[in-house]
Design a protein around this motif. Structure first.
Motif, PDB file in Angstrom:
ATOM      1  N   ARG A   1     -10.316  45.707  54.326  1.00 34.16           N
ATOM      2  CA  ARG A   1      -9.613  46.612  53.409  1.00 34.16           C
ATOM      3  C   ARG A   1      -8.623  45.829  52.549  1.00 34.16           C
ATOM      4  O   ARG A   1      -8.541  46.034  51.338  1.00 34.16           O
ATOM      5  CB  ARG A   1      -8.892  47.681  54.217  1.00 34.16           C
ATOM      6  N   ARG A   2      -7.903  44.889  53.152  1.00 34.00           N
ATOM      7  CA  ARG A   2      -6.967  44.064  52.388  1.00 34.00           C
ATOM      8  C   ARG A   2      -7.698  43.190  51.379  1.00 34.00           C
ATOM      9  O   ARG A   2      -7.231  43.003  50.251  1.00 34.00           O
ATOM     10  CB  ARG A   2      -6.146  43.185  53.326  1.00 34.00           C
ATOM     11  N   MET A   3      -8.842  42.636  51.784  1.00 35.95           N
ATOM     12  CA  MET A   3      -9.593  41.783  50.865  1.00 35.95           C
ATOM     13  C   MET A   3     -10.131  42.594  49.689  1.00 35.95           C
ATOM     14  O   MET A   3     -10.143  42.111  48.555  1.00 35.95           O
ATOM     15  CB  MET A   3     -10.745  41.085  51.597  1.00 35.95           C
ATOM     16  N   ARG A   4     -10.586  43.819  49.934  1.00 38.00           N
ATOM     17  CA  ARG A   4     -11.052  44.662  48.826  1.00 38.00           C
ATOM     18  C   ARG A   4      -9.904  44.963  47.860  1.00 38.00           C
ATOM     19  O   ARG A   4     -10.093  44.923  46.641  1.00 38.00           O
ATOM     20  CB  ARG A   4     -11.637  45.965  49.364  1.00 38.00           C
ATOM     21  N   ALA A   5      -8.738  45.271  48.406  1.00 37.12           N
ATOM     22  CA  ALA A   5      -7.581  45.545  47.548  1.00 37.12           C
ATOM     23  C   ALA A   5      -7.213  44.305  46.740  1.00 37.12           C
ATOM     24  O   ALA A   5      -6.887  44.399  45.546  1.00 37.12           O
ATOM     25  CB  ALA A   5      -6.397  46.000  48.401  1.00 37.12           C
ATOM     26  N   PHE A   6      -7.270  43.149  47.361  1.00 29.79           N
ATOM     27  CA  PHE A   6      -6.974  41.904  46.657  1.00 29.79           C
ATOM     28  C   PHE A   6      -7.984  41.647  45.542  1.00 29.79           C
ATOM     29  O   PHE A   6      -7.619  41.255  44.436  1.00 29.79           O
ATOM     30  CB  PHE A   6      -6.969  40.745  47.661  1.00 29.79           C
ATOM     31  N   GLN A   7      -9.267  41.879  45.828  1.00 32.04           N
ATOM     32  CA  GLN A   7     -10.294  41.673  44.811  1.00 32.04           C
ATOM     33  C   GLN A   7     -10.131  42.646  43.646  1.00 32.04           C
ATOM     34  O   GLN A   7     -10.310  42.276  42.485  1.00 32.04           O
ATOM     35  CB  GLN A   7     -11.684  41.817  45.430  1.00 32.04           C
ATOM     36  N   GLN A   8      -9.781  43.894  43.951  1.00 36.08           N
ATOM     37  CA  GLN A   8      -9.568  44.863  42.885  1.00 36.08           C
ATOM     38  C   GLN A   8      -8.377  44.473  42.020  1.00 36.08           C
ATOM     39  O   GLN A   8      -8.427  44.591  40.790  1.00 36.08           O
ATOM     40  CB  GLN A   8      -9.368  46.262  43.466  1.00 36.08           C
ATOM     41  N   ALA A   9      -7.311  44.005  42.653  1.00 28.69           N
ATOM     42  CA  ALA A   9      -6.146  43.563  41.892  1.00 28.69           C
ATOM     43  C   ALA A   9      -6.495  42.361  41.024  1.00 28.69           C
ATOM     44  O   ALA A   9      -6.068  42.266  39.863  1.00 28.69           O
ATOM     45  CB  ALA A   9      -5.000  43.218  42.849  1.00 28.69           C
ATOM     46  N   ALA A  10      -7.282  41.444  41.547  1.00 33.91           N
ATOM     47  CA  ALA A  10      -7.692  40.274  40.771  1.00 33.91           C
ATOM     48  C   ALA A  10      -8.582  40.694  39.600  1.00 33.91           C
ATOM     49  O   ALA A  10      -8.443  40.163  38.483  1.00 33.91           O
ATOM     50  CB  ALA A  10      -8.432  39.279  41.662  1.00 33.91           C
ATOM     51  N   ASN A  11      -9.480  41.644  39.827  1.00 33.97           N
ATOM     52  CA  ASN A  11     -10.343  42.123  38.729  1.00 33.97           C
ATOM     53  C   ASN A  11      -9.522  42.812  37.646  1.00 33.97           C
ATOM     54  O   ASN A  11      -9.777  42.624  36.444  1.00 33.97           O
ATOM     55  CB  ASN A  11     -11.408  43.078  39.270  1.00 33.97           C
ATOM     56  N   GLN A  12      -8.536  43.623  38.052  1.00 31.21           N
ATOM     57  CA  GLN A  12      -7.691  44.281  37.064  1.00 31.21           C
ATOM     58  C   GLN A  12      -6.890  43.264  36.263  1.00 31.21           C
ATOM     59  O   GLN A  12      -6.755  43.391  35.040  1.00 31.21           O
ATOM     60  CB  GLN A  12      -6.742  45.265  37.749  1.00 31.21           C
ATOM     61  N   ALA A  13      -6.371  42.244  36.926  1.00 31.30           N
ATOM     62  CA  ALA A  13      -5.614  41.210  36.225  1.00 31.30           C
ATOM     63  C   ALA A  13      -6.514  40.470  35.241  1.00 31.30           C
ATOM     64  O   ALA A  13      -6.101  40.152  34.119  1.00 31.30           O
ATOM     65  CB  ALA A  13      -4.998  40.238  37.228  1.00 31.30           C
ATOM     66  N   GLN A  14      -7.753  40.206  35.642  1.00 30.53           N
ATOM     67  CA  GLN A  14      -8.683  39.511  34.748  1.00 30.53           C
ATOM     68  C   GLN A  14      -9.027  40.386  33.537  1.00 30.53           C
ATOM     69  O   GLN A  14      -9.099  39.889  32.403  1.00 30.53           O
ATOM     70  CB  GLN A  14      -9.950  39.138  35.509  1.00 30.53           C
ATOM     71  N   GLN A  15      -9.210  41.670  33.760  1.00 32.23           N
ATOM     72  CA  GLN A  15      -9.508  42.565  32.641  1.00 32.23           C
ATOM     73  C   GLN A  15      -8.327  42.644  31.679  1.00 32.23           C
ATOM     74  O   GLN A  15      -8.506  42.649  30.465  1.00 32.23           O
ATOM     75  CB  GLN A  15      -9.856  43.955  33.166  1.00 32.23           C
ATOM     76  N   GLN A  16      -7.113  42.698  32.223  1.00 32.37           N
ATOM     77  CA  GLN A  16      -5.942  42.728  31.359  1.00 32.37           C
ATOM     78  C   GLN A  16      -5.824  41.440  30.553  1.00 32.37           C
ATOM     79  O   GLN A  16      -5.481  41.466  29.371  1.00 32.37           O
ATOM     80  CB  GLN A  16      -4.676  42.947  32.195  1.00 32.37           C
ATOM     81  N   TYR A  17      -6.115  40.329  31.185  1.00 36.05           N
ATOM     82  CA  TYR A  17      -6.073  39.048  30.476  1.00 36.05           C
ATOM     83  C   TYR A  17      -7.097  39.019  29.348  1.00 36.05           C
ATOM     84  O   TYR A  17      -6.805  38.563  28.239  1.00 36.05           O
ATOM     85  CB  TYR A  17      -6.314  37.905  31.464  1.00 36.05           C
ATOM     86  N   GLN A  18      -8.292  39.516  29.619  1.00 39.93           N
ATOM     87  CA  GLN A  18      -9.328  39.535  28.589  1.00 39.93           C
ATOM     88  C   GLN A  18      -8.942  40.453  27.435  1.00 39.93           C
ATOM     89  O   GLN A  18      -9.178  40.141  26.263  1.00 39.93           O
ATOM     90  CB  GLN A  18     -10.667  39.967  29.189  1.00 39.93           C
ATOM     91  N   GLN A  19      -8.337  41.592  27.754  1.00 39.53           N
ATOM     92  CA  GLN A  19      -7.913  42.506  26.696  1.00 39.53           C
ATOM     93  C   GLN A  19      -6.820  41.883  25.834  1.00 39.53           C
ATOM     94  O   GLN A  19      -6.830  42.014  24.613  1.00 39.53           O
ATOM     95  CB  GLN A  19      -7.415  43.820  27.303  1.00 39.53           C
ATOM     96  N   GLN A  20      -5.887  41.201  26.451  1.00 42.38           N
ATOM     97  CA  GLN A  20      -4.832  40.528  25.696  1.00 42.38           C
ATOM     98  C   GLN A  20      -5.413  39.429  24.814  1.00 42.38           C
ATOM     99  O   GLN A  20      -5.003  39.246  23.670  1.00 42.38           O
ATOM    100  CB  GLN A  20      -3.770  39.953  26.635  1.00 42.38           C
ATOM    101  N   ALA A  21      -6.382  38.692  25.342  1.00 43.37           N
ATOM    102  CA  ALA A  21      -6.997  37.618  24.560  1.00 43.37           C
ATOM    103  C   ALA A  21      -7.750  38.195  23.365  1.00 43.37           C
ATOM    104  O   ALA A  21      -7.739  37.622  22.273  1.00 43.37           O
ATOM    105  CB  ALA A  21      -7.934  36.803  25.443  1.00 43.37           C
ATOM    106  N   GLU A  22      -8.416  39.330  23.527  1.00 46.61           N
ATOM    107  CA  GLU A  22      -9.145  39.956  22.429  1.00 46.61           C
ATOM    108  C   GLU A  22      -8.186  40.490  21.370  1.00 46.61           C
ATOM    109  O   GLU A  22      -8.471  40.453  20.174  1.00 46.61           O
ATOM    110  CB  GLU A  22     -10.041  41.077  22.950  1.00 46.61           C
TER     111      GLU A  22
END
Length: 105
Positions: free
Chosen positions: A64-85
């Motif tokens: 459960r902790r690993m899934r939460a960590f992966q979701q947080a990492a995916n959200q951070a990556q999406q935010q980074y991509q949106q900022q770059a665009e």
């Protein structure tokens, strides 16, 4: 050497006295030893069953902790991509191709 012989003699004397103990003391000693062995066995069995019950619980919490960590990492990556665009209006375009070198003669 004399100290060892003296100590050995004392141990033999104590052992002979214990051998001369009455049958009631022997029965009591065997009963106490048996109760301790049975208690130790049940304690070991309890720890084994407890580990069987707790290992899946800890594994579930870890996943459960690993899934939460992966979701947080995916959200951070999406935010980074949106900022770059947003920063580059043309976007990042990749043109694939093959480089062909011309031989100069």
């Amino acid at each position: 050497m004399f100290s060892f012989q003296r100590q050995n003699g004392q141990w033999q004397k104590i052992w002979r006295q214990q051998q001369a103990a009455g049958p009631l003391q022997r029965i009591l000693a065997w009963l106490v030893m048996g109760v301790l062995l049975v208690a130790g066995f049940f304690l070991l069995l309890l720890m084994l069953v407890l580990s069987w019950l707790l290992i899946p619980l800890f594994y579930w919490r870890y996943r459960r902790r690993m899934r939460a960590f992966q979701q947080a990492a995916n959200q951070a990556q999406q935010q980074y991509q949106q900022q770059a665009e947003q920063q580059s209006p043309s976007g990042h375009r990749v043109i694939e191709g093959e480089v062909v070198g011309k031989k100069e003669e």
